[in-house]
Design a protein around this motif. Structure first.
Motif, PDB file in Angstrom:
ATOM      1  N   LEU A 154       0.791  -0.802   0.061  1.00  0.00           N
ATOM      2  CA  LEU A 154       0.278  -0.170   0.143  1.00  0.00           C
ATOM      3  C   LEU A 154       1.051   1.312  -0.198  1.00  0.00           C
ATOM      4  N   LEU A 157       2.610   1.672  -3.570  1.00  0.00           N
ATOM      5  CA  LEU A 157       1.737   2.218  -4.225  1.00  0.00           C
ATOM      6  C   LEU A 157       1.589   3.614  -4.380  1.00  0.00           C
ATOM      7  N   ALA A 158       1.012   3.703  -2.725  1.00  0.00           N
ATOM      8  CA  ALA A 158       0.600   4.974  -2.465  1.00  0.00           C
ATOM      9  C   ALA A 158       1.240   6.662  -2.805  1.00  0.00           C
ATOM     10  N   VAL A 161       2.001   6.625  -6.677  1.00  0.00           N
ATOM     11  CA  VAL A 161       0.599   7.456  -7.366  1.00  0.00           C
ATOM     12  C   VAL A 161       0.749   8.683  -6.972  1.00  0.00           C
ATOM     13  N   TYR A 183      -5.852   9.660  -2.737  1.00  0.00           N
ATOM     14  CA  TYR A 183      -5.592   9.148  -4.127  1.00  0.00           C
ATOM     15  C   TYR A 183      -5.118   7.880  -3.226  1.00  0.00           C
ATOM     16  N   VAL A 184      -4.776   8.519  -1.533  1.00  0.00           N
ATOM     17  CA  VAL A 184      -4.687   7.503  -1.239  1.00  0.00           C
ATOM     18  C   VAL A 184      -5.765   6.456  -0.948  1.00  0.00           C
ATOM     19  N   CYS A 187      -5.618   4.164  -3.849  1.00  0.00           N
ATOM     20  CA  CYS A 187      -5.401   2.851  -3.423  1.00  0.00           C
ATOM     21  C   CYS A 187      -5.662   1.542  -2.227  1.00  0.00           C
ATOM     22  N   PHE A 190      -8.280   0.185  -3.907  1.00  0.00           N
ATOM     23  CA  PHE A 190      -7.740  -0.698  -5.101  1.00  0.00           C
ATOM     24  C   PHE A 190      -7.149  -2.169  -4.668  1.00  0.00           C
ATOM     25  N   VAL A 242       0.929  -0.686 -10.155  1.00  0.00           N
ATOM     26  CA  VAL A 242       0.762   0.433 -10.355  1.00  0.00           C
ATOM     27  C   VAL A 242       0.374   0.124 -11.746  1.00  0.00           C
ATOM     28  N   PHE A 245      -3.648  -0.192 -11.175  1.00  0.00           N
ATOM     29  CA  PHE A 245      -4.365   0.931 -10.794  1.00  0.00           C
ATOM     30  C   PHE A 245      -4.823   1.837 -11.689  1.00  0.00           C
TER      31      PHE A 245
END
Ligand code: CTP
Ligand code: MG
Length: 335
Positions: A154, A157-158, A161, A183-184, A187, A190, A242, A245
């Motif tokens: 997590l 990815l965050a 992003v 955005y978080v 993520c 997702f 990524v 996403f």
């Protein structure tokens, strides 16, 4: 033959794991920085104690939710038990105290949507915003932090992003694009929806933590140490995530009908939330439900022009991940 091609694609994507991880590493704040923040916080706590002996200072936002980059400003919340305090009065008095104790650039912004005092500490160069009694922000910060402890992917990815969003100019709420907070949440949601899931839905489990703030009940399972290894059944790597996403937000999300919801771990219908039409300035063109203030759509600031910008950026990112020979450079090219 199809099987063979799929494996090859997966392997191509996996070549990007090392570069993505090194970008992630380079954005993490070093320990010295965290130490400086702690030092400044200790000073601020002792100053606040003189004027408001009962009050508490809490850090919220990126310095406390584990999604902060190096050199972030600190978001601080002063919690005064008496909820009916006159915030302007408190902020003006606080500004006076800070100024007479050598803090620089002190400014009380009492007419802002969220009234704050700004300051800069000349010893560390750190800037802070202090708001009053924004308790829900402190609690949603804790929720994000707890999610980050369950599976390391997590945070990776965050970071990627957020880094992409900042470079591409789509992390500007005053221009109608999305906050880092939004955005978080995207993520988290997702990863909740991967098959098998990489993150659980903490608000869907038996609560071990519960507080009520101004009629809003905030409850969830927060004993996340017990969930270590939750996502182990899913072997997807950061580069694959990524790619997936951006692919989801470019081509699979149903912008017309769906609301993403961390609270339920899935999607809800716009119909059910009555988010189908513009009300006031809220257009609901991309819908992200706040986990606690469930009438808040974090996409409400997105308008007709900025939804186009956002979707074009998602598509650009998805295309780069799919076809570019050097996605790690191209993805983060300044717009
Ligand atoms: N917040 C909120 N509701 C919003 C936006 C923000 O409650 N609509 C709160 C959240 O607690 C969030 C904090 O304000 O963690 C800071 O928001 P933001 O600046 O978007 O996120 P940061 O994590 O601080 O990101 P950045 O690194 O970009 O500063
Ligand atoms: Mg912030």
């Amino acid at each position: 033959r199809i099987m063979k091609r799929k494996t090859a694609c997966r392997r191509d994507i996996d070549r990007l794991n090392a570069p993505f991880l090194s970008i992630y590493q380079s954005l993490i704040p070093p320990k010295e920085e965290k130490d400086k923040q702690e030092k400044l916080l200790t000073i601020l706590r002792s100053l606040v104690k003189k004027d408001w002996p009962e009050a508490q200072l809490y850090v919220y936002g990126s310095c406390a939710n584990s999604f902060g980059f190096s050199k972030s400003d600190i978001d601080i919340c002063l919690v005064i038990q008496n909820m009916d305090v006159n915030k302007s009065e408190v902020l003006l008095k606080l500004a006076e105290t800070l100024e007479s104790n050598n803090l620089q650039n002190v400014q009380a912004l009492i007419r802002a949507r969220v009234p704050i005092v700004k300051l800069m500490d000349p010893d560390t160069g750190i800037s802070c915003d202090i708001c009053i009694n924004n308790i829900l922000a402190v609690i949603n910060t804790k929720l994000l932090h707890d999610y980050a402890r369950i599976d390391g992917r997590l945070r990776q990815l965050a970071f990627i992003v957020k880094h992409w969003a900042k470079k591409r100019g789509v992390n500007e709420t005053y221009q109608g694009t999305l906050s880092s907070y939004a955005y978080v949440l995207m993520c988290i949601n997702f990863l909740q929806q991967r098959k098998p899931a990489i993150l659980p839905c903490l608000q869907g489990m038996e609560p071990t933590y519960s507080v009520t703030v101004e009629n809003t009940e905030c409850a969830y399972f927060n004993e996340v140490d017990k969930l270590h290894g939750f996502g182990a059944g899913n072997g997807e790597t950061i580069s694959h995530l990524v790619w997936a996403f951006f692919n989801y937000w470019a081509y699979y999300h149903d912008y017309t009908n769906d609301v993403i919801s961390v609270r339920t771990g899935g999607t809800l219908s716009k119909q059910a939330k009555d988010w189908t039409r513009r009300i006031g300035n809220d257009r609901h063109l991309i819908c992200i439900e706040d986990p606690f203030e469930i009438t808040h759509d974090l996409g409400r600031i997105v308008d007709k022009a900025s939804i186009r910008v956002l979707r074009e950026e998602f598509e650009r990112a998805a295309e780069i991940m799919q076809h570019d020979l050097d996605p790690c450079t191209k993805l983060f090219e300044p717009y």
